[in-house]
Every structure is written in structure tokens, then in C-alpha cells.
Design an enzyme around this catalytic site. Structure first.
Site, mmCIF file in Angstrom:
data_model
loop_
_atom_site.group_PDB
_atom_site.id
_atom_site.type_symbol
_atom_site.label_atom_id
_atom_site.label_comp_id
_atom_site.label_asym_id
_atom_site.label_seq_id
_atom_site.Cartn_x
_atom_site.Cartn_y
_atom_site.Cartn_z
ATOM 1 N N ARG A 248 -0.548 -0.967 -10.562
ATOM 2 C CA ARG A 248 -1.143 -0.134 -9.505
ATOM 3 C C ARG A 248 -1.249 1.333 -9.927
ATOM 4 O O ARG A 248 -0.994 2.242 -9.139
ATOM 5 C CB ARG A 248 -0.344 -0.227 -8.200
ATOM 6 C CG ARG A 248 -0.378 -1.591 -7.556
ATOM 7 C CD ARG A 248 -1.682 -1.800 -6.799
ATOM 8 N NE ARG A 248 -1.744 -3.139 -6.251
ATOM 9 C CZ ARG A 248 -1.441 -3.449 -4.999
ATOM 10 N NH1 ARG A 248 -1.100 -2.515 -4.166
ATOM 11 N NH2 ARG A 248 -1.511 -4.693 -4.589
ATOM 12 N N TYR B 4 -0.693 -17.545 -0.939
ATOM 13 C CA TYR B 4 -1.671 -16.837 -0.096
ATOM 14 C C TYR B 4 -2.617 -17.816 0.588
ATOM 15 O O TYR B 4 -2.940 -17.663 1.772
ATOM 16 C CB TYR B 4 -2.478 -15.840 -0.933
ATOM 17 C CG TYR B 4 -1.857 -14.467 -0.934
ATOM 18 C CD1 TYR B 4 -1.986 -13.631 0.166
ATOM 19 C CD2 TYR B 4 -1.134 -14.010 -2.026
ATOM 20 C CE1 TYR B 4 -1.410 -12.374 0.181
ATOM 21 C CE2 TYR B 4 -0.553 -12.760 -2.031
ATOM 22 C CZ TYR B 4 -0.696 -11.940 -0.921
ATOM 23 O OH TYR B 4 -0.131 -10.704 -0.895
ATOM 24 N N ARG C 171 -3.859 4.220 -3.895
ATOM 25 C CA ARG C 171 -3.866 5.176 -2.782
ATOM 26 C C ARG C 171 -3.048 6.439 -2.990
ATOM 27 O O ARG C 171 -3.199 7.410 -2.284
ATOM 28 C CB ARG C 171 -3.390 4.484 -1.506
ATOM 29 C CG ARG C 171 -4.477 3.660 -0.869
ATOM 30 C CD ARG C 171 -3.902 2.764 0.179
ATOM 31 N NE ARG C 171 -2.888 1.922 -0.415
ATOM 32 C CZ ARG C 171 -2.257 0.946 0.228
ATOM 33 N NH1 ARG C 171 -2.501 0.718 1.482
ATOM 34 N NH2 ARG C 171 -1.360 0.217 -0.396
HETATM 35 O O1 CP3 Z 1 -2.862 -2.110 -10.967
HETATM 36 C C1 CP3 Z 1 -3.950 -1.575 -10.720
HETATM 37 O O2 CP3 Z 1 -4.098 -0.326 -10.608
HETATM 38 C C2 CP3 Z 1 -5.187 -2.466 -10.656
HETATM 39 C C3 CP3 Z 1 -5.553 -2.944 -9.393
HETATM 40 C C4 CP3 Z 1 -4.795 -3.979 -8.594
HETATM 41 C C5 CP3 Z 1 -4.905 -4.029 -7.186
HETATM 42 N N1 CP3 Z 1 -4.304 -5.171 -6.755
HETATM 43 C C6 CP3 Z 1 -5.615 -3.042 -6.378
HETATM 44 C C7 CP3 Z 1 -5.312 -2.946 -4.943
HETATM 45 C C8 CP3 Z 1 -4.031 -5.079 -8.993
HETATM 46 C C9 CP3 Z 1 -3.538 -5.468 -10.383
HETATM 47 C C10 CP3 Z 1 -3.720 -5.818 -7.812
HETATM 48 C C11 CP3 Z 1 -2.979 -7.098 -7.797
HETATM 49 C C12 CP3 Z 1 -2.515 -7.625 -6.521
HETATM 50 N N2 CP3 Z 1 -3.192 -7.680 -5.339
HETATM 51 C C13 CP3 Z 1 -1.271 -8.275 -6.349
HETATM 52 C C14 CP3 Z 1 -0.250 -8.547 -7.421
HETATM 53 C C15 CP3 Z 1 0.548 -7.370 -7.740
HETATM 54 C C16 CP3 Z 1 1.471 -6.923 -6.652
HETATM 55 O O3 CP3 Z 1 1.325 -5.765 -6.239
HETATM 56 O O4 CP3 Z 1 2.348 -7.690 -6.307
HETATM 57 C C17 CP3 Z 1 -1.202 -8.691 -5.004
HETATM 58 C C18 CP3 Z 1 -0.045 -9.412 -4.330
HETATM 59 C C19 CP3 Z 1 -2.420 -8.325 -4.383
HETATM 60 C C20 CP3 Z 1 -2.850 -8.583 -2.984
HETATM 61 C C21 CP3 Z 1 -2.997 -7.336 -2.237
HETATM 62 N N3 CP3 Z 1 -4.033 -6.445 -2.429
HETATM 63 C C22 CP3 Z 1 -2.168 -6.832 -1.208
HETATM 64 C C23 CP3 Z 1 -0.888 -7.500 -0.715
HETATM 65 C C24 CP3 Z 1 -2.742 -5.648 -0.772
HETATM 66 C C25 CP3 Z 1 -2.311 -4.821 0.421
HETATM 67 C C26 CP3 Z 1 -1.041 -4.122 0.216
HETATM 68 C C27 CP3 Z 1 -1.273 -2.832 -0.501
HETATM 69 O O5 CP3 Z 1 -0.512 -2.520 -1.413
HETATM 70 O O6 CP3 Z 1 -2.222 -2.138 -0.102
HETATM 71 C C28 CP3 Z 1 -3.889 -5.387 -1.572
HETATM 72 C C29 CP3 Z 1 -4.785 -4.226 -1.524
HETATM 73 C C30 CP3 Z 1 -4.947 -3.437 -2.786
HETATM 74 N N4 CP3 Z 1 -5.101 -3.962 -4.039
HETATM 75 C C31 CP3 Z 1 -5.060 -2.025 -2.868
HETATM 76 C C32 CP3 Z 1 -5.284 -1.716 -4.222
HETATM 77 C C33 CP3 Z 1 -5.519 -0.348 -4.818
HETATM 78 C C34 CP3 Z 1 -5.001 -1.053 -1.704
HETATM 79 C C35 CP3 Z 1 -6.293 -1.149 -0.999
HETATM 80 C C36 CP3 Z 1 -6.648 0.123 -0.273
HETATM 81 O O7 CP3 Z 1 -7.299 0.960 -0.877
HETATM 82 O O8 CP3 Z 1 -6.300 0.211 0.909
#
Ligand code: CP3
Length: 349
Positions: free
Chosen positions: A30, A156, A34
Site C-alpha cells: 500500500r 471474500y 490514501r
Molecule cells: O500496495 C499498493 O500500493 C497497490 C495497491 C493495492 C490496493 N489494494 C489498493 C487499494 C493492493 C496491493 C491491494 C490489495 C488488497 N486489496 C488486499 C490485500 C492486501 C491487504 O491489504 O491485506 C485486500 C484485502 C484488498 C481488498 C480491499 N481493497 C479492502 C479490504 C479495501 C478497503 C480497506 C482499505 O484499506 O481501504 C480496499 C480498497 C483499496 N485498495 C484502497 C487502495 C488504495 C483504498 C481505496 C480508497 O481510495 O478509498
């Protein structure tokens, strides 16, 4: 062809192959998100799912973050759950609750509803994100592709969103071995296709995220997850390192090693040196700073980074990372302080 490119001998690729490198490489899960102004600016105009389907914006978001932080790798900007859409699940990211799947797989008979992913055409926007990110990235830096591991995607698909107890997916897994096998096999075929397509489009290594697998005990993991994860790793293009990320349960480490990844990404619940002893020093390790440390001060961050580097003790095969993703409340300067500290303290010259 890959052999001629400068990224082949980058510190990160060397570490992934467990070869000595001139410094400990660092990237962060990540790393674009944000907590960054630039990202929030993009998001004010574009809903998250729309952003994920816009390769130009995805590449820009990641390349901006890589430049700002000075990390040693980029990961494609995308999301774990996108693969479930062409498999027939209705995905939505809601402002408060995170991801929701509106038609989850609840009964064994629902597994038949999951569509076989015959090719990656419906996910072409992700493949284009790989191409565009690779094209804009410094030749010396590798690009990481990724997908969810089968258990986490199944969790999921069955729960319909994040869950506290995973009771629905565990019930399906325990009560109907046939339906579980069909579900996992279908996911494995899709994930394998997807990761190899990312590699063909320009990713140098791939990470499998098994974010939720820590909710399982050792025996369930061995019988009901390990064979599937292993089948994916075995089918990845030869010579391309696979990083396996799991959180929450260090007791699974010996079995994750048996699944065969080149690199095992561990969280902060286990000491890095203990984890590496369990995994074996002939295998690379990634981790494992607690992301909460990034909410403190540059001095504290440096101290904690040094503790982890001391545990790695200069052995070949350590990729510095967090134990999980950067928290949205993190000050960007603190992340830069971490990257600088690791580069300085983890330098061999
Ligand atoms: O690492 C990076 O910078 C690359 C991008 C990336 C995102 N999601 C962007 C994202 C990666 C590698 C992921 C993987 C992901 N997505 C996982 C596995 C890694 C982990 O964190 O456990 C999971 C479980 C998800 C599913 C997911 N996507 C969730 C649970 C959420 C909401 C919770 C949260 O942290 O916001 C997302 C949204 C998400 N994925 C955002 C980003 C930047 C936030 C979205 C926003 O802009 O509001």
C-alpha cells in the site's frame, strides 16, 4: 529477454533469489494510497473502482508514489477483488464499509454460479496497467504484479466482504469437501492465468496476498489450502520469483514454505529472525515492520528499522517491507524516513 535488463541485478531481484546485494531493498505494501496527498487528489475526482479500470491513472498513481518515496520496487496499482467481477460477483467499494460483493457464494450449489475465467480479456485494464507502469518505471526497478491467494479470494466470495469470524467460508470448507475443491480449483485456474498474463506484460515478480488465511489452524491449512496455493506457485512462469504474503498466524510458516514460494512475507507478530529460522535461510524473507510504527517519529522508526535489520544480520535474501499495508493516517515524511533509514543502515558498502 529479461536477462538483459538492468532490473535483473537490482537489489530486490537479487534478494528474491537469495543472492547477496549491495543494500537491503525496501518497498511497502500500500505504498500508493490514501495517506498521500497526490492520491487523495486523484480520488476526489475518480471513484476507486473507476480508478482501478483506468491504466493511465493507475500507472501515474504508482509512479508518483515510487518517486516520492525512493523505494526499490513498484507494485501495480490495482485491487485484489477485481478478478471476482468477471467470475460473476457484483463488486462495490462503499465509502464506509470497504468492499462488498452483492451476490456471495453462500451454499455449495452457488459454486456453480462462479464463472470460469477462460482468458484475461475482461481484466485487460490490469494488464494494460502493468504495461504502462513498466514503461514509465526506471529500468533499474522491478515491477511487482499481484493477485489474491485462493483462500482469501474464497473468503471474500463466500462472506461477501470482510468478516470477523469467517464462519461462512469455514462452514463451506469443512462441510462440503467437493464444493470447496470446485471453488478452490476454479479460483486457482483464474489466478494462474492472471498472474502469468501480468508477467508476460512486464512484471518481474508476483506477490500472492493471503491476507485472511491466518484465521485457519495448521491442519485445515495443510489439507484444505496448501495444495491449491502450491499448484499456483508451480504453474508460474519459471524463473519468476513468487512472494507469498500471509498475516496473523506464524504457526503456518513451515507449511507456507512447503507451498514453494521464493520469498515469504511475514508480519510483526513473529520476530524476523525466528521466522527466518523456521523458513530456512536458503529462502528469502520479506518484512516485517508493524505499520503502526510509521505513526510515531523518525527516530523511533529508525530504531525499529535497525532492530529488524539486526535480526536479518546481513544475510542474503531480506526484502524490507511492512507486516501489512501502510495505514491511511501515516505522515508521508515518516515513510520517506523509513526508506532512507533502511537504505543507510542496510548498505553493505
Ligand atoms: O500496495 C499498493 O500500493 C497497490 C495497491 C493495492 C490496493 N489494494 C489498493 C487499494 C493492493 C496491493 C491491494 C490489495 C488488497 N486489496 C488486499 C490485500 C492486501 C491487504 O491489504 O491485506 C485486500 C484485502 C484488498 C481488498 C480491499 N481493497 C479492502 C479490504 C479495501 C478497503 C480497506 C482499505 O484499506 O481501504 C480496499 C480498497 C483499496 N485498495 C484502497 C487502495 C488504495 C483504498 C481505496 C480508497 O481510495 O478509498
Amino acid at each position: 529477454m529479461n536477462n538483459d535488463f538492468p532490473w535483473r541485478n537490482s537489489p530486490l531481484m537479487k534478494a528474491a533469489r537469495c543472492e547477496p546485494a549491495r543494500q537491503t531493498p525496501i518497498w511497502l505494501m500500500r505504498q500508493a494510497g490514501r495517506y498521500m496527498d497526490d492520491y487523495r487528489k486523484v480520488r476526489r475526482k475518480t471513484p476507486f473502482l473507476e480508478l482501478c479500470k483506468n491504466p493511465d491513472l493507475c500507472a501515474e498513481v504508482m509512479l508518483t508514489a515510487v518517486e516520492r518515496l525512493g523505494v526499490d520496487a513498484a507494485i501495480i496499482f490495482s485491487d485484489l477483488l477485481l478478478i471476482l467481477e468477471p467470475m460473476g460477483l457484483e463488486l462495490e467499494f462503499t465509502a464506509g464499509e470497504g468492499p462488498v460483493l452483492h451476490n456471495p457464494i453462500r451454499r455449495p450449489s452457488d459454486v456453480d454460479r462462479l464463472v470460469e475465467l477462460e482468458n484475461v480479456e475482461p481484466l485487460e485494464f490490469v494488464i494494460e496497467t502493468v504495461r504502462k507502469t513498466r514503461a514509465g518505471l526506471d529500468d533499474a526497478l522491478p515491477l511487482v504484479g499481484f493477485a489474491g491467494a485462493p483462500f482469501t479470494l474464497a473468503a471474500y466470495a463466500v462472506e461477501g466482504g470482510p468478516s470477523r469470524d469467517y464462519r461462512r467460508v469455514k462452514s463451506l470448507m469443512i462441510t462440503d469437501a467437493g464444493a470447496w475443491d470446485a471453488l478452490m480449483q476454479r479460483l486457482c485456474r483464474a489466478i494462474t492465468l492472471y498472474l502469468n498474463a501480468q508477467i508476460d506484460a512486464g512484471a518481474q515478480l508476483v506477490q500472492l496476498f493471503d491476507t485472511w488465511v491466518g484465521c485457519l489452524g495448521v491442519d485445515d491449512y495443510r489439507r484444505r489450502v496448501l495444495p491449491y496455493t502450491r499448484s499456483i506457485i508451480e504453474a508460474i512462469r519459471p524463473g519468476v520469483p513468487v512472494i507469498h504474503f500471509a498475516a496473523g498466524n506464524p504457526a503456518l510458516l513451515p507449511l507456507i514454505r512447503d507451498a514453494g514460494p521464493s520469498v515469504i512475507s511475514v508480519d510483526w507478530r513473529v520476530r524476523l529472525d525466528d521466522a527466518w529460522t523456521i523458513i530456512g535461510h536458503d529462502r528469502a524473507i520479506q518484512g516485517n515492520l508493524d505499520p503502526a510504527v510509521l505513526l510515531t517519529t523518525p527516530d523511533e522508526i529508525r530504531r525499529c528499522a535497525k532492530e529488524i535489520l539486526d535480526q536479518a544480520a546481513g544475510r542474503p535474501g531480506h526484502i524490507f517491507n511492512l507486516g501489512h499495508g501502510v495505514l491511511p493516517q501515516t505522515p508521508v515524511e515518516n515513510v520517506v524516513a523509513l526508506v532512507d533509514a533502511v537504505h543507510e543502515l542496510g548498505s553493505l558498502t
